[in-house]
Design a protein around this motif. Structure first.
Motif: not given
Ligand code: SF4
Ligand code: SF4
Ligand code: SF4
Ligand code: FES
Lengths: 74, 958
Positions: A8-9, A12-13, A16, A32, A36, A41, B389, B632, B912-917
């Motif tokens: 999912r994570m 989600q990226i 965008f 990305h 990050f 991960m 971000y 994070r 959570s937010d896609w870029a920053t969790n």
């Protein structure tokens, strides 16, 4: 983390970056994740990709070779 | 050390650039046009007697004590209401004036009790001072006649007398001492903007009254204290002053609550704090404050505060008080063993947005230099990481663009996803002041926040969007601006990348982004949205203020970029009165981000992968820095559950209460083998801790906080740490126990290291802060005095970047099981997880979290106001009491998360937010049903918390 959450994570990226031109999008996703995501991960992601990347957006699969590899830690 | 006495100029400064020259008592004075004669006199050091004037409010001219004579003019005008004129010749002390003043004072004193010796204001009373200044020697009238002073007049009750109002927990109102100067009323209106006070009655009958003859606590009063500060007598007095007496010295410091960063004088008697008084020279607050900063400091002495280190082997054991040495060696042994058994990446830190810059810097340094990894994160993860971000991508720097003063030059304000009058009260007051002067307001929020309609303020447009549709609404605004040709083309061509703008414009112009097309989805009427877009684009200086209602979404970063797009396309960047302004939650969120708290960035927002950046720190620290980003907070918890993350040092954060999906956080913490909590209280997270290191309050240490305007403010120690050490010393002790070899002897040395390594802080020193009071970064060779406004001549990144912001619905959707959308927020009197404010008298205003629900939704469910309801989401359930209100739209419910009993985050999910969790706090699909009381989880949790807080006290040493 659960494979579903990881997928999912990642997806989600890609959501965008889908609105960008294709090459830029692939590079964007790879950057990305490289910038990050902690090695644990990324390792989990690479494993998933090695198994065929089920549940992952095609952009992640395409970005595979551009994502920073994980060094085996001593 | 002395008591800092700020000069009261009697009337506010004039902003005119034109000057006028006049003569006062033979001295020549040049002042800006529009200045009062009173102020001009004070400029040359002549204090004209005054009672009803003070420079925090406009002159009123009622006491007639400040009379002067002006050559060529008749009579004796009041100097506070008379503006200067060129060539004016003023006399402030003549026989005639002396007689008038004595007469005025005699009348005042004849209706005033003469108990000066036992009065709380003794030594700080302007009435007393003025009696002295005018040479009042005797009073011919007694209390036999009409008066407000005595309760009984020769056996008859005195109907004019009123008893003291002691309902407010922090100050008293004693009407018998009131001189009806109306300074309090004007302070409440002009400075605070609440309009809680009125003068009731006329002439000799007039009295100050909160609301419609209510007591202070039940009135509209928000307890900001502006009226207390304005009162020249003992009528409105801090209870602490009544209890302790007048202060004898004071120290300027910074509020440790919210991101406004108000400056205060901590007024002291020895090491006892008598009161906090907002500092006029404080550039963030300009002499104003809210109830938290001024009054809610009692937590520092609360009985719950832990003052000794404690340890335990497992979390079901009671705590054991131990010496610092024992606590540190216990911790070190555990952490070292974990690293040996599970690798160096198995431990990490969480830095605090409540601690100082210096302390935060040390905590991230601890993990990078001593633990040897980049596992550092901060609570900004859960609030403003998308700001970092998003603005970083668009403008090239992760910070707001303006100072707070900028609002004085704004014509149209967008407030989106923020509730300044509750969350950032002093900024809220400053904004309201500007709105009363005529600026227009657009509120974009699911809730009808106070700003939408409050005394003398009405938003031009309120767009009550459905939670989770920020990006759709912002893109629709852009659609209107682009398709109706309202953009500032010259600005875009000059300052931004024109090609990128073309792409963006094409995207925004697409019919599917029109307000009409998105109305169904967002719930915002298309016509209203169009009007708002036109107003913002063409209404003059446009400024955007936003809060967590923007960031705490799965598209948080995208929404921040959308705001940046709006500002750029309308040319609203780079000067006074415009800009994109994040309203930061905690006092040092900005600072904790600047100081390298994030796992991928070294101080100054530079990625750890960059060898040239690592080299700066490596050569200074003498270690090798890992080039890989660390974990994070949510990742740490996931890794803990997976068994690869085992130990953590948490400074001043309560992740169990503040982070989403409590069950998941609890599972992560429970899976760790060494949780070190460094805090003032046994917070919720400490239920899972093995080591507790007692922390110090902001009153007990030196350092700096950086507020939402990038302003670096000094925090100054006014008393010794009750726990023995300032927090930076404790981190240093831990680092050294782990082999760090640090030797800082004062926070100024830490700041020197920050300046040496971080370009935007290059010129910052404690000496410069002493000299200037405060500095806004960047402060370096190019900007030696700091930077109130950013991107003035060009964006930090070069050209401003337009980024396509496609709206994506969150995965969190309502359905038959969970048909309502929950959104969360905060209120004025409480602060964040409430650990501090719950331990002060502020509970008088908010003793529990309530669930706001629309009458329609409540009725459908058979819920009455005040009923206990069960609130459930797919993550969990809790219960709390309902508050029925149409401030929320049908389909939306709202609550705060200040009380641990409520556990609102049991409900929030791990989306959570896609870029920053950054977690999606602001949207959760829920169901609400009637209930009888606490849920099973709440009962269990409570029992576990009690069990876990047991302490075995150490035997006192013989
Ligand atoms: S404390 Fe503040 S809100 Fe209350 S009456 Fe005084 S000025 Fe008004
Ligand atoms: S309460 Fe104080 S400030 Fe208000 S009118 Fe009375 S004396 Fe003046
Ligand atoms: S809580 Fe915020 S607004 Fe209130 S005094 Fe402190 S810094 Fe100022
Ligand atoms: S101070 Fe000027 S009239 Fe009161």
């Amino acid at each position: 983390m659960s494979p579903e959450k990881l997928a999912r994570m990642a997806n989600q990226i890609t959501t965008f970056f889908h609105s960008k031109p294709h090459d830029e999008a692939v590079a964007g996703v790879a950057d990305h994740i490289s910038n990050f995501w902690e090695p644990r991960m990324r390792a989990q992601l690479f494993e998933k990709l090695a198994e065929g990347g089920e549940g992952l957006d095609p952009l992640v699969i395409e970005a595979k070779d551009q994502i920073r590899p994980v060094k085996q830690t001593a | 050390m002395r008591l800092i006495q700020e000069t009261d100029f009697g009337t506010p400064a004039s902003r005119s650039e034109k000057t006028v020259m006049l003569t006062i008592d033979g001295f020549e004075v040049t002042v800006p046009e529009g200045t009062s004669v009173m102020r001009a006199s004070q400029e040359v050091g002549i204090s004209v007697p005054k009672l009803c004037a003070t420079d925090m409010v406009d002159a009123f001219g009622s006491c007639r004590l400040c009379v002067v004579e002006i050559e060529g003019r008749n009579g004796t005008p009041s100097s506070c209401t008379t503006p200067v004129a060129d060539g004016m010749v003023v006399h402030t002390q003549t026989g005639k004036l002396k007689d008038i003043r004595r007469g005025v004072m005699e009348l005042y004193i004849s209706d005033h009790p003469l108990d000066c010796l036992t009065c709380a204001a003794n030594g700080d009373c302007e009435l007393q001072d003025m009696a002295g200044a005018v040479g009042l020697r005797d009073v011919r009238y007694g209390y036999e006649g009409d008066n407000h002073v005595v309760a009984r007049n020769s056996d008859q009750p005195n109907m004019r007398w009123m008893p003291k109002d002691e309902s407010n927990p922090y100050f008293t109102y004693d009407p018998s001492k009131c001189i009806v100067c109306s300074r309090c009323v004007r302070a409440c209106e002009e400075v605070q903007g609440t309009f809680a006070l009125t003068i009731e009655g006329r002439g000799f009958d007039s009295r100050v009254s909160p609301g419609m003859h209510e007591d202070f606590l039940s009135s509209e009063c928000v307890s900001c204290g502006a009226c207390v500060q304005a009162c020249p007598t003992a009528t409105l007095t801090e209870k602490s002053v009544i209890e302790i007496g007048q202060p004898e010295h004071s120290v300027v410091t910074t509020c440790a609550y919210c991101g406004v960063g108000c400056s205060f004088k901590a007024e002291m008697r020895g090491e006892e704090l008598v009161r906090m008084v907002p500092y006029k020279d404080g550039k963030a607050n300009r002499g104003h404050s809210c109830v938290k900063g001024r009054f809610a400091y009692g937590y520092a002495n609360h009985q719950d505060r832990i003052l000794n280190p404690m340890i335990r082997d497992t979390i079901d054991e009671p705590w054991r008080e131990v010496s610092w040495d024992e606590a540190l060696s216990f911790t070190t042994n555990k952490l070292k063993k974990l690293q040996k058994d599970h690798g160096k990446n198995s431990i990490g830190v969480i830095t605090s947005s409540r601690c100082t810059n210096e302390e935060t810097y040390l905590v991230q340094k601890l993990t990078r230099a001593v633990f040897g990894n980049n596992n550092t994160d901060t609570c900004a993860r859960v609030c403003h990481s998308p700001t970092g971000y998003g603005l970083g991508q668009a403008f090239g720097t992760s910070a707001g663009t303006q100072d707070f003063d900028s609002v004085e030059h704004t014509d149209v304000v967008i407030v989106i996803g923020a509730n300044p009058t509750d969350g950032h009260p002093v900024f809220g007051s400053r904004l309201k002041k500007r709105l009363r002067e005529g600026a227009q307001l657009i509120v974009i929020d699911p809730r009808r926040i106070d700003l939408v309609r409050s005394p003398h303020i009405k938003a031009a447009h309120h767009l009550p969007l459905r939670p989770g549709t920020n990006v759709a609404v912002l893109t629709a605004l852009a659609h209107v601006i682009v398709t109706e040709g309202l953009m500032d083309e010259a600005f875009i061509r000059e300052r931004c990348d024109w090609d990128e703008f073309q792409d963006y414009a094409e995207f925004a112009a697409d019919e599917r982004h029109s307000p009409e097309a998105t109305e169904q989805l967002t719930g915002v009427p298309a016509e209203e949205l169009r009007k708002a877009a036109r107003l913002f684009a063409k209404g003059g200086n446009g400024a955007i203020y936003y809060g967590l209602g923007i960031t705490e979404h799965s598209q948080g970063s995208t929404a921040v970029m959308a705001l940046a797009n709006l500002a750029m396309m309308t040319g609203n960047i780079g000067r006074k009165g415009v800009g994109v302004n994040p309203l930061r939650g905690q006092n040092n969120v900005q600072g904790s981000c600047d100081m390298g708290s994030f796992p991928h960035e070294l101080p100054g927002y530079r990625h750890v992968k960059l060898p040239e950046v690592r080299a700066i720190f490596e050569s200074l620290w003498g270690v090798e820095i890992d080039s890989e980003p660390g974990l994070r907070i949510p990742n740490m918890l996931d890794a803990a559950v997976d068994g690869t993350f085992k130990g953590i040092y948490i400074q001043g954060e309560d992740i169990l209460q503040s982070d989403p999906d409590t069950h998941h956080v609890a599972a992560g913490l429970a899976a760790m083998e060494c949780v070190v909590v460094h805090d003032l209280f046994l917070n919720e997270t400490a239920n899972y801790a093995h080591v507790f290191l007692p922390g110090s309050t902001f009153l007990e240490k030196d350092g700096t906080f950086t507020n939402a305007e990038r302003r670096i403010n000094r925090v100054r120690k006014v008393m010794s740490p009750k726990n023995g050490y300032a927090d930076w010393e404790i981190t240093q002790l831990l680092a050294n126990a782990m082999g760090g070899n640090w030797s800082y002897s004062h926070p100024s040395e830490i700041m020197a290291e920050i300046a040496a390594t971080t370009p935007s802080f290059a010129n910052v020193t404690y000496d410069l802060l002493e000299e200037k009071g405060s500095i806004q970064w960047p402060c370096n060779e190019a900007h030696p005095d700091g930077s109130p406004i950013m991107h003035v001549d060009g964006f930090v990144r070069g050209k401003g970047k337009f980024i396509v912001t496609e709206y994506v619905a969150t995965d969190e959707r309502t359905g038959p099981r969970f048909p309502l959308l929950l959104t969360t927020g905060r209120i004025l009197s409480q602060y964040n997880v409430g650990a501090q404010t719950r331990r002060t008298a502020n509970v008088a205003w908010h003793e529990e979290d309530r669930l706001e629900i629309h009458p329609h939704d409540a009725e459908q469910r058979g819920i009455r106001d005040g009923d206990f309801v069960r609130l459930a989401s797919r993550a969990g359930e809790t219960s709390l009491r309902a508050l029925i209100t149409d401030r929320v739209a049908p389909g939306v419910v709202y609550t705060t998360f200040h009380h641990p009993g409520t556990q609102a985050n049991v409900i929030t999910t791990d989306y959570s937010d896609w870029a920053t969790n950054c977690p999606e706090y602001k949207v959760t699909a829920v169901q609400v049903t009637p209930s009888n009381g606490p849920t099973e989880w709440q009962v269990e949790y409570d029992a576990q918390a009690k069990q876990s807080r047991r302490i075995v006290h150490a035997e006192p040493a013989e």
